[in-house]
Every structure is written in C-alpha cells, then in structure tokens.
Write a protein that holds these residues in place. Structure first.
Motif, PDB file in Angstrom:
ATOM      1  N   PRO A 202       0.824  -1.224   0.000  1.00  0.00           N
ATOM      2  CA  PRO A 202       0.000   0.000   0.000  1.00  0.00           C
ATOM      3  C   PRO A 202       0.856   1.270   0.000  1.00  0.00           C
ATOM      4  O   PRO A 202       1.983   1.298   0.493  1.00  0.00           O
ATOM      5  N   PHE A 203       0.258   2.358  -0.548  1.00  0.00           N
ATOM      6  CA  PHE A 203       0.875   3.695  -0.514  1.00  0.00           C
ATOM      7  C   PHE A 203       0.359   4.458   0.702  1.00  0.00           C
ATOM      8  O   PHE A 203      -0.771   4.264   1.148  1.00  0.00           O
ATOM      9  N   SER A 204       1.199   5.329   1.191  1.00  0.00           N
ATOM     10  CA  SER A 204       0.719   6.242   2.231  1.00  0.00           C
ATOM     11  C   SER A 204      -0.090   7.356   1.568  1.00  0.00           C
ATOM     12  O   SER A 204       0.004   7.586   0.351  1.00  0.00           O
ATOM     13  N   ILE A 205      -0.868   8.063   2.366  1.00  0.00           N
ATOM     14  CA  ILE A 205      -1.662   9.192   1.851  1.00  0.00           C
ATOM     15  C   ILE A 205      -0.743  10.252   1.273  1.00  0.00           C
ATOM     16  O   ILE A 205      -1.006  10.827   0.202  1.00  0.00           O
ATOM     17  N   THR A 206       0.367  10.480   1.941  1.00  0.00           N
ATOM     18  CA  THR A 206       1.318  11.479   1.463  1.00  0.00           C
ATOM     19  C   THR A 206       1.880  11.092   0.107  1.00  0.00           C
ATOM     20  O   THR A 206       1.971  11.931  -0.803  1.00  0.00           O
TER      21      THR A 206
ATOM     22  N   SER B 216      -3.136  24.173 -10.043  1.00  0.00           N
ATOM     23  CA  SER B 216      -2.102  24.078  -9.012  1.00  0.00           C
ATOM     24  C   SER B 216      -2.570  23.089  -7.950  1.00  0.00           C
ATOM     25  O   SER B 216      -3.604  23.300  -7.312  1.00  0.00           O
ATOM     26  N   ALA B 217      -1.832  21.993  -7.788  1.00  0.00           N
ATOM     27  CA  ALA B 217      -2.199  20.962  -6.818  1.00  0.00           C
ATOM     28  C   ALA B 217      -1.458  21.180  -5.507  1.00  0.00           C
ATOM     29  O   ALA B 217      -0.282  21.560  -5.488  1.00  0.00           O
ATOM     30  N   TYR B 218      -2.138  20.922  -4.394  1.00  0.00           N
ATOM     31  CA  TYR B 218      -1.556  21.067  -3.063  1.00  0.00           C
ATOM     32  C   TYR B 218      -1.551  19.681  -2.421  1.00  0.00           C
ATOM     33  O   TYR B 218      -2.598  19.166  -2.020  1.00  0.00           O
ATOM     34  N   ALA B 219      -0.359  19.073  -2.368  1.00  0.00           N
ATOM     35  CA  ALA B 219      -0.242  17.674  -1.948  1.00  0.00           C
ATOM     36  C   ALA B 219      -0.700  17.464  -0.512  1.00  0.00           C
ATOM     37  O   ALA B 219      -1.419  16.497  -0.214  1.00  0.00           O
ATOM     38  N   ARG B 220      -0.297  18.346   0.389  1.00  0.00           N
ATOM     39  CA  ARG B 220      -0.612  18.136   1.803  1.00  0.00           C
ATOM     40  C   ARG B 220      -2.126  18.158   2.045  1.00  0.00           C
ATOM     41  O   ARG B 220      -2.650  17.381   2.843  1.00  0.00           O
ATOM     42  N   GLY B 221      -2.820  19.028   1.357  1.00  0.00           N
ATOM     43  CA  GLY B 221      -4.271  19.121   1.563  1.00  0.00           C
ATOM     44  C   GLY B 221      -5.062  18.191   0.677  1.00  0.00           C
ATOM     45  O   GLY B 221      -6.279  18.047   0.849  1.00  0.00           O
ATOM     46  N   GLY B 222      -4.417  17.584  -0.298  1.00  0.00           N
ATOM     47  CA  GLY B 222      -5.111  16.677  -1.194  1.00  0.00           C
ATOM     48  C   GLY B 222      -6.130  17.388  -2.052  1.00  0.00           C
ATOM     49  O   GLY B 222      -7.182  16.836  -2.384  1.00  0.00           O
ATOM     50  N   ASN B 223      -5.856  18.635  -2.452  1.00  0.00           N
ATOM     51  CA  ASN B 223      -6.799  19.371  -3.283  1.00  0.00           C
ATOM     52  C   ASN B 223      -6.058  20.149  -4.351  1.00  0.00           C
ATOM     53  O   ASN B 223      -4.824  20.210  -4.358  1.00  0.00           O
TER      54      ASN B 223
ATOM     55  N   TYR C  15       2.035  12.077  -5.614  1.00  0.00           N
ATOM     56  CA  TYR C  15       2.013  11.522  -6.972  1.00  0.00           C
ATOM     57  C   TYR C  15       0.985  12.262  -7.833  1.00  0.00           C
ATOM     58  O   TYR C  15       1.293  12.678  -8.959  1.00  0.00           O
ATOM     59  N   VAL C  16      -0.228  12.424  -7.293  1.00  0.00           N
ATOM     60  CA  VAL C  16      -1.281  13.119  -8.041  1.00  0.00           C
ATOM     61  C   VAL C  16      -0.887  14.567  -8.282  1.00  0.00           C
ATOM     62  O   VAL C  16      -1.096  15.112  -9.380  1.00  0.00           O
ATOM     63  N   SER C  17      -0.257  15.179  -7.266  1.00  0.00           N
ATOM     64  CA  SER C  17       0.160  16.578  -7.395  1.00  0.00           C
ATOM     65  C   SER C  17       1.176  16.737  -8.522  1.00  0.00           C
ATOM     66  O   SER C  17       1.090  17.680  -9.326  1.00  0.00           O
ATOM     67  N   LYS C  18       2.133  15.822  -8.597  1.00  0.00           N
ATOM     68  CA  LYS C  18       3.151  15.899  -9.652  1.00  0.00           C
ATOM     69  C   LYS C  18       2.527  15.711 -11.028  1.00  0.00           C
ATOM     70  O   LYS C  18       2.895  16.377 -11.998  1.00  0.00           O
ATOM     71  N   LYS C  19       1.540  14.796 -11.096  1.00  0.00           N
ATOM     72  CA  LYS C  19       0.869  14.568 -12.366  1.00  0.00           C
ATOM     73  C   LYS C  19       0.131  15.820 -12.840  1.00  0.00           C
ATOM     74  O   LYS C  19       0.213  16.214 -14.004  1.00  0.00           O
ATOM     75  N   LEU C  20      -0.583  16.430 -11.915  1.00  0.00           N
ATOM     76  CA  LEU C  20      -1.368  17.620 -12.272  1.00  0.00           C
ATOM     77  C   LEU C  20      -0.463  18.800 -12.595  1.00  0.00           C
ATOM     78  O   LEU C  20      -0.660  19.501 -13.595  1.00  0.00           O
ATOM     79  N   ASN C  21       0.524  19.024 -11.732  1.00  0.00           N
ATOM     80  CA  ASN C  21       1.411  20.174 -11.936  1.00  0.00           C
ATOM     81  C   ASN C  21       2.303  20.002 -13.163  1.00  0.00           C
ATOM     82  O   ASN C  21       2.769  20.979 -13.753  1.00  0.00           O
TER      83      ASN C  21
END
Length: 379
Positions: free
Chosen positions: A3-7, A83-90, A12-18
């Motif tokens: 499993p992946f951690s939430i962080t 602009s993705a914010y990884a810590r907030g997940g948004n 990962y999603v943030s890097k994809k979006l940004n």
C-alpha cells in the motif's frame, strides 16, 4: 499488496497535475462566487450550472489584474494553471489574467427578481409591519441542525427568560429549499392564527456561498414573506450578504445572531430598570409627601395667625359694642337722675302723647311709681 501512504498518493497526483502541459495556460469561463482575501491573496470559486472550481489569485499577480472584475455574481474569463496542493489533497486554479464576460446567471436572476418586486411595491416602507418590543413567542424558520439555530437560541435565552421559541425545521439550501421555506412560513402563520400567537418570525440561515443563499433570492419565497401576517425579520448569511428576503421582510438583521438580539428584549435589564424606577418613584413620593407636609404646616401656621388676628379684631369690635351699649343703656341714663315715662309698658317720648288726667308709670334708676297728669307744658 504494497500500500501507498496518503502522502505518497497525494504527492504523486500533485506531480501529475502540476506537470501536465494541458493544464497550463488554460482559459476558463465561469461565474465568481464566495470572494475573500487573506494574506494579500484573493480566494473565490468559479462555477457554471453543474460544477465549481476553487480559484486563487496570488499576491504576486494581484497588481497585474483588475480585481474590480472579481465580485460575486460576475462572469469572467480567467487564464491560469491548475495548481495541486499535496498536503491538503486538493487543487485550485491559479489565475494570472482576467477579463470580464458579463453578469452571471445567479446575479441576473437576483436583479430580475429585485427589479420586479420593487416595481410592485413589495419593498415599500408603507408595507413594513413594526417589530413588537415585548414579545411572548418567537418563531424561527431555519435548519434545526445548523449553527444558526444554536446561535439564535443562545442569544435569546441569555437575555430573555420570558419569550418562548418555536422552531420550524426548514431546508434552507439546495434543491427543494424554496418550497420548504414557503411551507414553513405558511405553517407558522397557521399556527399563530389557530394555536398560539407568534409575535415575530425570524427567517434565515448562517453564511455560505451565493449558491447556498440562493433560496432566499427566490421570487416565490419573497412573496411568501411579504404575505406573512406575522412581522418578519430576515437574517441571511453574513453582514455583507444582502438577499431579496432582506428587502421584502419587515426588518433586516445582518446575521441570525443579530436577528435574535433584535427580536427579544433583555428582560433581566428590564427588571433591573423597573426596580430602579420603583426606587426612584418611592423616593420621589416620599419627597413629595415631605414637601406637602411642610406646605400644610406652613399653611396651618398662616391660617392660625390669620384666625388669631381676626379673633382679636372681632374681640375689639365686641368690646367697642359693649361700651356703646353700656353708654346707651337706659339704666345708665336713669342713674344720672333722669326718669322714663311709660304707658302700658310703652315708652312715652313725646309730649303730644301725654294726656291729662291719665296715669303714667315713672321709671327711675332704683324703682318706679305711678303719677297722674294734672297739667302739661309743651316746649
């Protein structure tokens, strides 16, 4: 399974979006809603009829943008990046350029309803019912689970131990909310007419976005508020929010808390004021009685003095009368050697009434005798 951690996932999603070039320099069209500022940055939402996107203008870009275009209800074309914010997940839309595109749908509907109802006179002061100062029963139309109802109850109970609160649970946002508000207004009026009189009706909710407050801009809701026989206080959102219900209600409060404060008089302060007034009245009455007693005492002394003077005067007059009577008393005259001639107890004072050969009684100071006239001489 590893499993992946939430962080890890958010990064990962943030890097994809940004890193996606298709999400750079995007021109988006949408209606502005929920404008706020913090730390020099401007935050709001862009929306259409189906979706909402969080947007931000960073402080470094604000000087290059006409921020007067960023107001609730305006429709804009904005150029920016996701602009993705990884810590907030948004993620949000970071804007660098803005152009006006006209008035948004919500703003158009708001202005349409406002113009229509204003032309019909529903906002006129002459139709406003006064909010009673001393209320026994307060009706509240709002959600029974939101913060607004708790604030209203807290304010009323903290200052008033006399008024009852009747809550009409109501859907105040989303699909079906206008119909729910209208039904609650009708229910409250029927209750007031047939069960127990409701003195004032608070209609509202706490703060929210323009979409959250939209039910209170509904034309049918406004007409239901206008038709209410119970005086109404509209309390929608925050101080800066002005809804159609605010215009049509009998009174407008900036917040639900302010509405509660407006509806309920402070009975604790009122009792204290009554007690103070009672003490002042008692003091005033005591002072008045004291002054009247002093006045009566002074008047009594003046009356006694006047009566004493009158008595002295009357006594002097009596003494003078006695002296006069004494001086004119026939007995005193007789004591000087004079005599009184009478005939049948009638004083004879004129020689013409003296007849010869008649017997008369001669009265002297120490007695009387009878004499017969033998002759008379007329002077």
């Amino acid at each position: 399974m590893n499993p992946f951690s939430i962080t890890q996932f958010n990064e990962y999603v943030s890097k994809k979006l940004n890193g996606d070039p298709n999400l750079k320099n995007l021109p988006l069209i949408g209606e502005v809603s929920g404008v706020s500022t913090s730390g020099g940055h401007m935050y709001f939402s862009l929306k259409d009829e189906n979706s909402v996107l969080r947007a931000v203008i960073w402080r470094s870009n604000i000087s290059r943008i006409d921020t007067s275009l960023i107001k609730n209800g305006s429709k804009i074309v904005a150029l920016g990046d996701i602009s993705a914010y990884a810590r907030g997940g948004n993620y949000s839309f970071s804007i660098r350029m803005v152009e006006s595109f006209g008035e948004g749908d919500l703003a158009k509907e708001y202005n349409r309803v406002k113009k229509l109802l204003e032309s019909e006179g529903l906002f006129s002061r002459e139709h406003k019912k006064p909010i009673p100062r001393f209320v026994k029963r307060i009706g509240v139309i709002t959600s029974d689970t939101g913060a607004a109802i708790e604030d209203i109850k807290k304010i009323i109970t903290s200052k008033n131990d006399y008024a009852d609160i009747i809550i009409f649970p109501t859907l105040v946002q989303g699909i079906g909310s206008p119909a729910s508000i209208i039904k609650s207004i009708e229910t409250a009026n029927n209750y007031s007419k047939s069960v127990k009189c409701i003195d004032v009706l608070i209609i509202g909710r706490g703060g929210g976005s323009a979409e959250d407050l939209a039910a209170f801009n509904d034309e049918d809701v406004a007409r239901a508020i206008f038709a209410s026989k119970i005086p109404t206080i509209s309390a929608v959102g925050h101080e800066s929010d002005v809804s159609i219900s605010d215009w049509v209600a009998d009174a407008r409060a900036e917040t639900p808390t302010a509405a509660a404060d407006m509806a309920a008089i402070n009975t604790f302060e009122l009792r204290e004021q009554i007690a103070r007034n009672e003490q002042e009245l008692k003091k005033s009455i005591a002072y008045k009685i004291k002054m009247e007693r002093n006045n009566i005492k002074i008047q009594r002394e003046h009356l006694i003095h006047a009566m004493s003077g009158k008595i002295r005067e009357m006594k002097l007059n009596i003494d003078k009368a006695v002296i006069t009577l004494k001086e004119n008393n026939p007995t005193n005259v007789l004591s000087k050697g004079y005599a009184l001639v009478t005939k049948n107890d009638i004083v004879v004072s004129d020689m013409s009434n003296i007849a010869l050969d008649e017997i008369y009684t001669i009265v002297m100071a120490d007695g009387s005798f009878e004499a017969k006239t033998t002759s008379k001489t007329q002077n």
